[in-house]
Design a protein around this motif. Structure first.
Motif, PDB file in Angstrom:
ATOM      1  N   TYR A  19      10.262  -4.436   0.338  1.00 55.48           N
ATOM      2  CA  TYR A  19       9.223  -3.946   0.870  1.00 55.48           C
ATOM      3  C   TYR A  19       8.686  -3.794   2.328  1.00 55.48           C
ATOM      4  O   TYR A  19       8.522  -3.066   3.196  1.00 55.48           O
ATOM      5  CB  TYR A  19       7.715  -3.731   0.051  1.00 55.48           C
ATOM      6  CG  TYR A  19       7.878  -2.927  -1.281  1.00 55.48           C
ATOM      7  CD1 TYR A  19       8.106  -1.544  -1.078  1.00 55.48           C
ATOM      8  CD2 TYR A  19       7.505  -3.360  -2.638  1.00 55.48           C
ATOM      9  CE1 TYR A  19       8.064  -0.648  -2.374  1.00 55.48           C
ATOM     10  CE2 TYR A  19       7.489  -2.546  -3.508  1.00 55.48           C
ATOM     11  CZ  TYR A  19       7.975  -1.125  -3.549  1.00 55.48           C
ATOM     12  OH  TYR A  19       8.093  -0.578  -4.814  1.00 55.48           O
ATOM     13  N   PHE A  23       8.844  -1.578   5.533  1.00 56.70           N
ATOM     14  CA  PHE A  23       7.847  -1.427   6.515  1.00 56.70           C
ATOM     15  C   PHE A  23       8.054  -2.018   7.988  1.00 56.70           C
ATOM     16  O   PHE A  23       7.694  -1.194   8.546  1.00 56.70           O
ATOM     17  CB  PHE A  23       6.475  -2.248   5.898  1.00 56.70           C
ATOM     18  CG  PHE A  23       5.953  -1.875   4.728  1.00 56.70           C
ATOM     19  CD1 PHE A  23       5.908  -0.648   3.804  1.00 56.70           C
ATOM     20  CD2 PHE A  23       5.208  -2.725   3.890  1.00 56.70           C
ATOM     21  CE1 PHE A  23       5.633  -0.134   2.959  1.00 56.70           C
ATOM     22  CE2 PHE A  23       4.679  -2.444   2.761  1.00 56.70           C
ATOM     23  CZ  PHE A  23       4.801  -1.287   2.226  1.00 56.70           C
ATOM     24  N   ALA A 101       6.407   2.716  -2.950  1.00 55.60           N
ATOM     25  CA  ALA A 101       5.296   1.719  -2.570  1.00 55.60           C
ATOM     26  C   ALA A 101       4.066   2.559  -2.815  1.00 55.60           C
ATOM     27  O   ALA A 101       3.915   3.894  -2.742  1.00 55.60           O
ATOM     28  CB  ALA A 101       5.488   1.049  -1.291  1.00 55.60           C
ATOM     29  N   THR A 106       0.978   1.902   2.184  1.00 57.35           N
ATOM     30  CA  THR A 106       2.479   2.004   3.018  1.00 57.35           C
ATOM     31  C   THR A 106       1.856   2.828   4.479  1.00 57.35           C
ATOM     32  O   THR A 106       2.291   2.154   5.455  1.00 57.35           O
ATOM     33  CB  THR A 106       3.112   2.859   2.153  1.00 57.35           C
ATOM     34  OG1 THR A 106       3.529   2.433   0.895  1.00 57.35           O
ATOM     35  CG2 THR A 106       4.413   3.299   2.975  1.00 57.35           C
TER      36      THR A 106
END
Length: 154
Positions: A19, A23, A101, A106
């Protein structure tokens, strides 16, 4: 005829590291490329085209042709097309991320990271210096991201 039951395969959680990498990639794809796209667009001067500027061309047709030629000319320039392609790829990654997510984390995280990467991109593309107020704002953005994450994990 007997009913057949198809087993439900559980979706594996990609994990925190993936994640974070996702990102960062989306934030970098959006933030780093924007100053380069802007620089290429600002430096663009359209060539003179007589068949567009001629006296027999209507106003609507002239505006449409100018817009079409501007898009075509910009996309032919690698200084514009490559950052745009990376930026659009970031949008695809974003839509893949929001499918997995948590949405309320997010969106603010990626938009905040895009801001941070935009500051870096402006420094790289245009040599803009990062002032004290900008550093302070970037620190506040990082603090805000930390608060968002903390609120969701407690």
């Amino acid at each position: 005829m007997a009913d057949t039951v198809t087993p439900v395969v559980p979706v594996e959680d990609p994990g925190l590291f993936r994640y974070i990498v996702g990102f960062l990639l989306v934030g970098a794809a959006w933030g780093l490329t924007s100053p380069f796209i802007r620089k290429a667009a600002v430096n663009y001067t359209p060539p003179k085209r007589d068949h567009v500027e001629g006296p027999g061309v209507g106003v609507v047709k002239r505006v449409v042709l100018k817009a079409v030629y501007a898009v075509f000319d910009l996309l032919r320039r690698p200084g514009y097309a490559v950052p745009l392609l990376i930026n659009l790829t970031g949008s695809i990654w974003f839509f893949l991320l929001i499918g997995q997510a948590e949405l309320s984390l997010t969106v603010p995280i990626i938009n905040s990271l895009a801001f941070l990467f935009t500051v870096l991109g402006e420094y790289l593309a245009e040599g803009k210096k990062v002032g004290r107020d900008t550093w302070l704002g970037m620190g506040m953005v990082c603090g805000g991201i930390a608060l968002c994450v903390h609120s969701k994990t407690s």
